[in-house]
Design an enzyme around this catalytic site. Structure first.
Site, mmCIF file in Angstrom:
data_model
loop_
_atom_site.group_PDB
_atom_site.id
_atom_site.type_symbol
_atom_site.label_atom_id
_atom_site.label_comp_id
_atom_site.label_asym_id
_atom_site.label_seq_id
_atom_site.Cartn_x
_atom_site.Cartn_y
_atom_site.Cartn_z
ATOM 1 N N VAL A 29 15.127 11.091 -4.612
ATOM 2 C CA VAL A 29 14.379 9.861 -4.404
ATOM 3 C C VAL A 29 15.246 8.878 -3.624
ATOM 4 O O VAL A 29 16.427 8.710 -3.910
ATOM 5 C CB VAL A 29 13.956 9.247 -5.755
ATOM 6 C CG1 VAL A 29 13.140 7.989 -5.550
ATOM 7 C CG2 VAL A 29 13.172 10.254 -6.571
ATOM 8 N N THR A 66 18.940 10.843 -7.614
ATOM 9 C CA THR A 66 18.964 9.645 -6.781
ATOM 10 C C THR A 66 19.653 9.960 -5.466
ATOM 11 O O THR A 66 20.402 10.927 -5.355
ATOM 12 C CB THR A 66 19.752 8.509 -7.440
ATOM 13 O OG1 THR A 66 21.145 8.863 -7.475
ATOM 14 C CG2 THR A 66 19.251 8.183 -8.833
ATOM 15 N N ASP A 67 19.419 9.122 -4.500
ATOM 16 C CA ASP A 67 20.282 9.085 -3.340
ATOM 17 C C ASP A 67 21.543 8.366 -3.827
ATOM 18 O O ASP A 67 21.622 7.946 -4.988
ATOM 19 C CB ASP A 67 19.587 8.331 -2.200
ATOM 20 C CG ASP A 67 20.137 8.685 -0.830
ATOM 21 O OD1 ASP A 67 21.255 9.241 -0.761
ATOM 22 O OD2 ASP A 67 19.468 8.396 0.164
ATOM 23 N N SER A 68 22.519 8.172 -2.991
ATOM 24 C CA SER A 68 23.785 7.580 -3.413
ATOM 25 C C SER A 68 23.588 6.177 -3.982
ATOM 26 O O SER A 68 23.040 5.292 -3.323
ATOM 27 C CB SER A 68 24.751 7.511 -2.233
ATOM 28 O OG SER A 68 25.917 6.816 -2.628
ATOM 29 N N LEU A 69 24.044 5.996 -5.201
ATOM 30 C CA LEU A 69 23.962 4.680 -5.841
ATOM 31 C C LEU A 69 25.029 3.724 -5.322
ATOM 32 O O LEU A 69 25.064 2.562 -5.728
ATOM 33 C CB LEU A 69 24.068 4.825 -7.363
ATOM 34 C CG LEU A 69 22.904 5.574 -8.012
ATOM 35 C CD1 LEU A 69 23.161 5.744 -9.502
ATOM 36 C CD2 LEU A 69 21.581 4.875 -7.759
#
Length: 147
Positions: A29, A66-69
């Site tokens: 996402v 997730t994509d990179s937080l």
């Protein structure tokens, strides 16, 4: 901004079809704001989008990451410890972005604090662990123990 109807008929239609076929094991996402669903929270941290739309309406039961937080789309609004906890609260299973041991420790501490406050339950963590282990088994990366 797209309406929910347009998102459903254009953007999400291919995902709905693939999910229905059972060929999707994991989804990543992005941090995009989806104004028709949750105009104030990035998609990767949105309970309305992750649990409501992806799991509830589209019926996805696989691993969500997730994509990179540590991307500016998140760090401009949330510290790493908070974004990690929010991602799990939203329904994400895998969190990406920690690039140093300190980043990992910060994210873990945020998750522990959210668990201590009751914002994240042990059952919620167990759900993610179960999905991750199932994915590993389905991909042949985790054999079942033989007694």
């Amino acid at each position: 901004f797209r309406s929910k109807d347009l998102l459903e008929s254009v953007d999400w239609a291919p995902y709905r079809a693939l999910i229905a076929q059972g060929n999707v094991h994991a989804v990543m996402v992005t941090h995009e704001l989806i104004h028709a669903i949750d105009p104030n929270v990035p998609s990767s941290l949105s309970f309305k989008l992750i649990t409501g739309i992806l799991r509830g309406e589209l019926g996805f039961n696989g691993v969500i990451m997730t994509d990179s937080l540590t991307m500016e789309g998140i760090t401009a609004f949330y510290p790493e410890s908070q974004s990690a906890a929010l991602a799990i609260e939203a329904g994400d299973d895998l969190l990406m972005g920690a690039s140093t041991p300190q980043d990992v420790a910060t994210m873990i501490e945020g998750i522990k604090q959210a668990m201590a406050s009751g914002a994240i339950s042990t059952a919620r963590i167990d759900d993610s662990v179960r999905r991750i282990l199932t994915l590993k088994f389905e991909l042949g990366l985790l054999p079942l123990p033989v007694n």
